[in-house]
Scaffold this active site. Structure first.
Site, mmCIF file in Angstrom:
data_model
loop_
_atom_site.group_PDB
_atom_site.id
_atom_site.type_symbol
_atom_site.label_atom_id
_atom_site.label_comp_id
_atom_site.label_asym_id
_atom_site.label_seq_id
_atom_site.Cartn_x
_atom_site.Cartn_y
_atom_site.Cartn_z
ATOM 1 N N GLU A 1 -1.095 10.199 -2.280
ATOM 2 C CA GLU A 1 -1.604 11.503 -1.857
ATOM 3 C C GLU A 1 -1.078 12.544 -2.832
ATOM 4 O O GLU A 1 0.126 12.572 -3.114
ATOM 5 C CB GLU A 1 -1.129 11.822 -0.435
ATOM 6 C CG GLU A 1 -1.715 10.877 0.589
ATOM 7 C CD GLU A 1 -1.284 11.211 2.018
ATOM 8 O OE1 GLU A 1 -0.756 12.312 2.278
ATOM 9 O OE2 GLU A 1 -1.491 10.338 2.885
ATOM 10 N N ASP B 1 -1.062 1.537 -0.381
ATOM 11 C CA ASP B 1 -0.777 2.969 -0.226
ATOM 12 C C ASP B 1 0.699 3.243 -0.516
ATOM 13 O O ASP B 1 1.576 2.513 -0.042
ATOM 14 C CB ASP B 1 -1.078 3.358 1.231
ATOM 15 C CG ASP B 1 -1.628 4.762 1.358
ATOM 16 O OD1 ASP B 1 -1.690 5.477 0.351
ATOM 17 O OD2 ASP B 1 -2.020 5.118 2.491
ATOM 18 N N LYS C 1 -2.518 3.786 -4.247
ATOM 19 C CA LYS C 1 -3.046 5.108 -3.883
ATOM 20 C C LYS C 1 -1.881 6.037 -3.577
ATOM 21 O O LYS C 1 -0.917 5.618 -2.919
ATOM 22 C CB LYS C 1 -3.955 4.998 -2.653
ATOM 23 C CG LYS C 1 -4.410 6.354 -2.112
ATOM 24 C CD LYS C 1 -5.493 6.205 -1.062
ATOM 25 C CE LYS C 1 -4.993 5.968 0.349
ATOM 26 N NZ LYS C 1 -4.149 7.044 0.903
ATOM 27 N N ASP D 1 -1.238 3.762 4.828
ATOM 28 C CA ASP D 1 -0.064 4.083 5.646
ATOM 29 C C ASP D 1 -0.504 4.537 7.036
ATOM 30 O O ASP D 1 0.330 4.804 7.905
ATOM 31 C CB ASP D 1 0.855 5.103 4.957
ATOM 32 C CG ASP D 1 0.207 6.456 4.737
ATOM 33 O OD1 ASP D 1 -0.986 6.615 5.051
ATOM 34 O OD2 ASP D 1 0.905 7.371 4.246
ATOM 35 N N SER D 2 -1.829 4.578 7.267
ATOM 36 C CA SER D 2 -2.337 4.759 8.635
ATOM 37 C C SER D 2 -1.795 3.661 9.542
ATOM 38 O O SER D 2 -1.836 3.786 10.768
ATOM 39 C CB SER D 2 -3.868 4.744 8.646
ATOM 40 O OG SER D 2 -4.364 3.597 7.977
ATOM 41 N N GLU E 1 -10.478 13.253 1.464
ATOM 42 C CA GLU E 1 -10.421 13.164 2.926
ATOM 43 C C GLU E 1 -10.692 14.534 3.540
ATOM 44 O O GLU E 1 -10.035 15.530 3.195
ATOM 45 C CB GLU E 1 -9.038 12.647 3.378
ATOM 46 C CG GLU E 1 -8.931 12.590 4.910
ATOM 47 C CD GLU E 1 -7.783 11.734 5.438
ATOM 48 O OE1 GLU E 1 -7.062 11.124 4.631
ATOM 49 O OE2 GLU E 1 -7.636 11.698 6.677
HETATM 50 O O1 KIV Z 1 -3.769 5.523 5.218
HETATM 51 C C1 KIV Z 1 -4.996 5.447 5.279
HETATM 52 O O2 KIV Z 1 -5.574 4.642 6.018
HETATM 53 C C2 KIV Z 1 -5.776 6.344 4.459
HETATM 54 C C3 KIV Z 1 -7.225 6.477 4.801
HETATM 55 C C4 KIV Z 1 -7.367 7.465 5.883
HETATM 56 C C5 KIV Z 1 -8.055 6.807 3.626
HETATM 57 O O3 KIV Z 1 -5.268 6.996 3.587
#
Ligand code: KIV
Length: 276
Positions: free
Chosen positions: A126, A95, A124, A56-57, A193
């Site tokens: 968080e 994500d 993934k 989600d970056s 992280e």
């Molecule tokens: O969203 C993302 O790119 C991430 C990385 C920083 C691991 O979670």
């Protein structure tokens, strides 16, 4: 009839959750990167990147937001679909964006979208120990999960800043316990992280599943960076734990290969990219 990697009957995929786990127990490090489109996914795959995260970056590096909060399921599904088309043998991780796993039903529905519509092979999220039931519910459906611990950018407004986590002994203990309980709940991978290298080392040694780190020191089983950071094209300041691999490499493919080589040989991250 010839076979091709696009045939529904033949798979050229080599990297799986199981193969990364096996690699951990054989002491093999792996390189991971984010990607948001098919072209970069194909270049990363060709360079030997084993895990590609559609993070989600993308909200920050692709969409220009100041945080990852505005990213939606539709955005991540769309970019995951692009990446899955470009990735050859790398494992594709999607994500779960902000609030997409607020309830267990949300988590099931949205993880299914990432896999069915996006082509992700692992999702993934968080989390802290509080996400144990969610991880358990996804795992029970056969959905591989990576639990992202430490600095959780989706919680930035609660935490107050993007800062190192787990420096104080009590906070370190909470992180160790959370990692153990999320693994116990069924997580197939952990992502750490921005935590001190010594803490990441302990968590990695304790975990039976692969641990991938970003700003977490060299002792994790794998390393991950945001693609734009490691190519030096992120607007503004590059995070101190990242490195510009394009500087001096001459081309994007050479930079990606240099990154993979540095991760596998344990020369990246060095102490200058590590917190204590
Ligand atoms: O969203 C993302 O790119 C991430 C990385 C920083 C691991 O979670």
């Amino acid at each position: 009839m010839g076979t091709s990697k696009t045939s529904p009957l033949v798979t050229s995929r080599r990297i799986t959750v199981a193969s990364l786990r096996k690699g951990k127990h054989e002491g093999r490090r792996f390189a991971a990167l984010t990607a948001y489109d098919a072209s970069f996914a194909a270049l990363e795959d060709a360079a030997g990147v084993e895990l590609i995260l559609v993070g989600d970056s993308l909200g920050m590096v692709v969409q220009g937001h100041r945080s990852t909060i505005p990213v939606t399921m539709d955005h991540v599904v769309y970019h995951t679909r692009l990446v899955a088309r470009g990735a050859g043998s790398a494992l594709v991780m999607g994500d779960m964006p902000f609030m997409s796993f607020a309830t267990i039903d949300d988590a099931r529905r949205n993880a299914a979208r990432l896999m069915q519509e996006g082509g992700a092979e692992i999702v993934k999220l968080e989390g802290t120990g509080a996400q144990g039931e969610t991880v358990e519910a996804l795992s029970a459906q056969g959905i591989p999960v990576c639990a992202h611990l430490g600095l959780r950018p989706q919680a930035v407004h609660k935490v107050g800043a993007y800062k190192i986590q787990g420096r104080e002994p009590e906070a370190a203990k909470v992180l160790m316990d959370d990692a153990a309980s999320l693994e116990q709940a069924g997580a197939d991978m952990l992502l750490l992280e921005c935590v001190p290298a010594s803490l990441a080392k302990k968590i990695t040694e304790h975990a039976q599943v692969p641990v991938v780190g970003i700003g977490a020191g060299v002792h994790c089983d794998g390393q991950i960076l945001v693609l734009y950071d490691m190519l030096g094209i992120t607007p503004g300041r590059r995070p101190s734990f990242s490195k510009d691999f394009l500087a001096g490499a001459g081309s994007v493919p050479a930079a990606l290969e240099a990154y993979v080589e540095a991760v596998k040989s344990g020369t990246f991250p060095s102490t200058e990219h590590t917190f204590d």
